[in-house]
Design a protein around this motif. Sequence first.
Motif, PDB file in Angstrom:
ATOM      1  N   ILE A  19       0.602  -1.136  -0.022  1.00  0.00           N
ATOM      2  CA  ILE A  19      -0.118  -0.206  -0.107  1.00  0.00           C
ATOM      3  C   ILE A  19       0.910   1.306  -0.048  1.00  0.00           C
ATOM      4  O   ILE A  19       0.612   2.242  -0.418  1.00  0.00           O
ATOM      5  N   LEU A  20       1.958   1.264   0.558  1.00  0.00           N
ATOM      6  CA  LEU A  20       2.965   2.249   0.669  1.00  0.00           C
ATOM      7  C   LEU A  20       3.503   2.697  -0.526  1.00  0.00           C
ATOM      8  O   LEU A  20       3.705   3.901  -0.905  1.00  0.00           O
ATOM      9  N   GLU A  21       4.099   1.574  -1.029  1.00  0.00           N
ATOM     10  CA  GLU A  21       4.582   1.717  -2.262  1.00  0.00           C
ATOM     11  C   GLU A  21       3.766   2.487  -3.386  1.00  0.00           C
ATOM     12  O   GLU A  21       4.019   3.476  -4.196  1.00  0.00           O
ATOM     13  N   ASP A  22       2.437   1.969  -3.238  1.00  0.00           N
ATOM     14  CA  ASP A  22       1.402   2.485  -4.304  1.00  0.00           C
ATOM     15  C   ASP A  22       1.106   3.883  -3.738  1.00  0.00           C
ATOM     16  O   ASP A  22       0.854   4.797  -4.954  1.00  0.00           O
ATOM     17  N   ALA A  23       1.066   4.388  -2.650  1.00  0.00           N
ATOM     18  CA  ALA A  23       0.874   5.737  -2.260  1.00  0.00           C
ATOM     19  C   ALA A  23       1.901   6.758  -2.749  1.00  0.00           C
ATOM     20  O   ALA A  23       1.725   7.871  -3.438  1.00  0.00           O
ATOM     21  N   PHE A  24       3.270   6.071  -2.545  1.00  0.00           N
ATOM     22  CA  PHE A  24       4.250   7.151  -3.260  1.00  0.00           C
ATOM     23  C   PHE A  24       4.287   7.033  -4.508  1.00  0.00           C
ATOM     24  O   PHE A  24       4.585   8.133  -5.207  1.00  0.00           O
ATOM     25  N   ASN A  25       3.929   6.123  -5.264  1.00  0.00           N
ATOM     26  CA  ASN A  25       3.900   5.840  -6.880  1.00  0.00           C
ATOM     27  C   ASN A  25       2.885   6.940  -7.117  1.00  0.00           C
ATOM     28  O   ASN A  25       2.792   7.731  -8.065  1.00  0.00           O
ATOM     29  N   LYS A  26       1.594   6.907  -6.589  1.00  0.00           N
ATOM     30  CA  LYS A  26       0.268   8.012  -6.903  1.00  0.00           C
ATOM     31  C   LYS A  26       1.033   9.420  -6.749  1.00  0.00           C
ATOM     32  O   LYS A  26       0.884  10.272  -7.690  1.00  0.00           O
ATOM     33  N   ILE A  27       1.853   9.672  -5.568  1.00  0.00           N
ATOM     34  CA  ILE A  27       2.126  10.915  -5.515  1.00  0.00           C
ATOM     35  C   ILE A  27       3.139  11.508  -6.301  1.00  0.00           C
ATOM     36  O   ILE A  27       3.047  12.697  -7.064  1.00  0.00           O
ATOM     37  N   THR A  28       4.270  10.593  -6.535  1.00  0.00           N
ATOM     38  CA  THR A  28       5.026  10.839  -7.744  1.00  0.00           C
ATOM     39  C   THR A  28       4.511  11.082  -9.238  1.00  0.00           C
ATOM     40  O   THR A  28       4.742  12.104  -9.752  1.00  0.00           O
TER      41      THR A  28
END
Length: 381
Positions: free
Chosen positions: A339-348
């Motif tokens: 979930i955290l990888e996905d959260a940072f991917n979305k922000i990036t």
Amino acid sequence: MSFNKQDIQKALETITAPGEGKSLVENNNLKNVVIFGNEVIVEITISNPTLQAKKKVESEITKAIKSNVSENIDVKVNVTVEKPVVKENSNPNQIRGKEIPNIKNIIAIASGKGGVGKSTITANTAISLAKMGFNVGVLDADVYGPSQHIMFDVEKARPLSVKVDGRSKMKPIENYGVKLLSLGFFTDPNQAVIWRGPMASKALNQLIFDGDWGELDFLLIDLPPGTGDVHLSIVQALPINGAVVVSTPQNIALADAKKGVAMFQQENINVPVLGIVENMAYFTPEELPDNKYYIFGKDGAKNLAEDINTQFLGEIPLVQSIRESGDVGHPVALQEGTILEDAFNKITKEMVAQLLKRNENLPPTEVVRITTMSGCSSVKK
């Protein structure tokens, strides 16, 4: 002793033009070389009007000629300050220079106050960009409290000196596909950095212009908290394409984040704000992954983005593993399928999308040179 103009010019190729990142010869600062027997008169122009810049370039020219040509040469340096041309209808207090070669996009990551997780956002965003296939660098500009060397697990590394076009450069430390330069590589971890503003700015300029970054798609700058000398030095030295402001949902943090946004939007700085990231948006216990506890308030940064007409880039939850991963030098963006990888991917991805819009709608950002301090203490109404 025999020498000619070409010998003098070759010696001056090792000297960087003040605030330019290029040699005096590359940057066309060298206007004339006159030789009378053992006397050499060097005429140059610089755009930096300070006495310190003039004295520094005079000293470097004399040293370079005596070291590389002959000790017996009597060197005289004539320095002229050449003001950049201000276009009609432009802001006279915002004077722009030249872009930095080989670095396509420079993004500043800022916050109005400390403790909101700006360095964590910077490190994980850089890693997310690298995983997407971009060439990425991080400049840790938090001169008083550098932390990126710890977060990238290179705390004990030391940048090597390399020769680039006859000049000594620092080779950034690389890990996880990201190039890194930080003052943390050069300071004692047990000693406080007690510097006045000019000293901090000078150290920062060395990291910027003496770094052998190579080809970069993105250079992320981890700025210190607040709105002070280092921030002004950055916008004066580098062509910032855009800024990202990090905040928690708490009202106190939001008040400072608003000031951080306002700093970049000032008329004589005018760096586009790509958006706001809400860090520590909510707490989710590991044993209750579907529960959300809004410890610092709810949607504060999101509402602020709407109020000041700035893009909301996304939110990062308050999760213990983010802190643990940063402390051991293995940021959570390195994880796969979480979930955290996905959260940072979305922000990036949202940050890159906003950057593309900015690049389509605005002219290329160049170095900001502030000729006066008027307007720097308050936001123009």
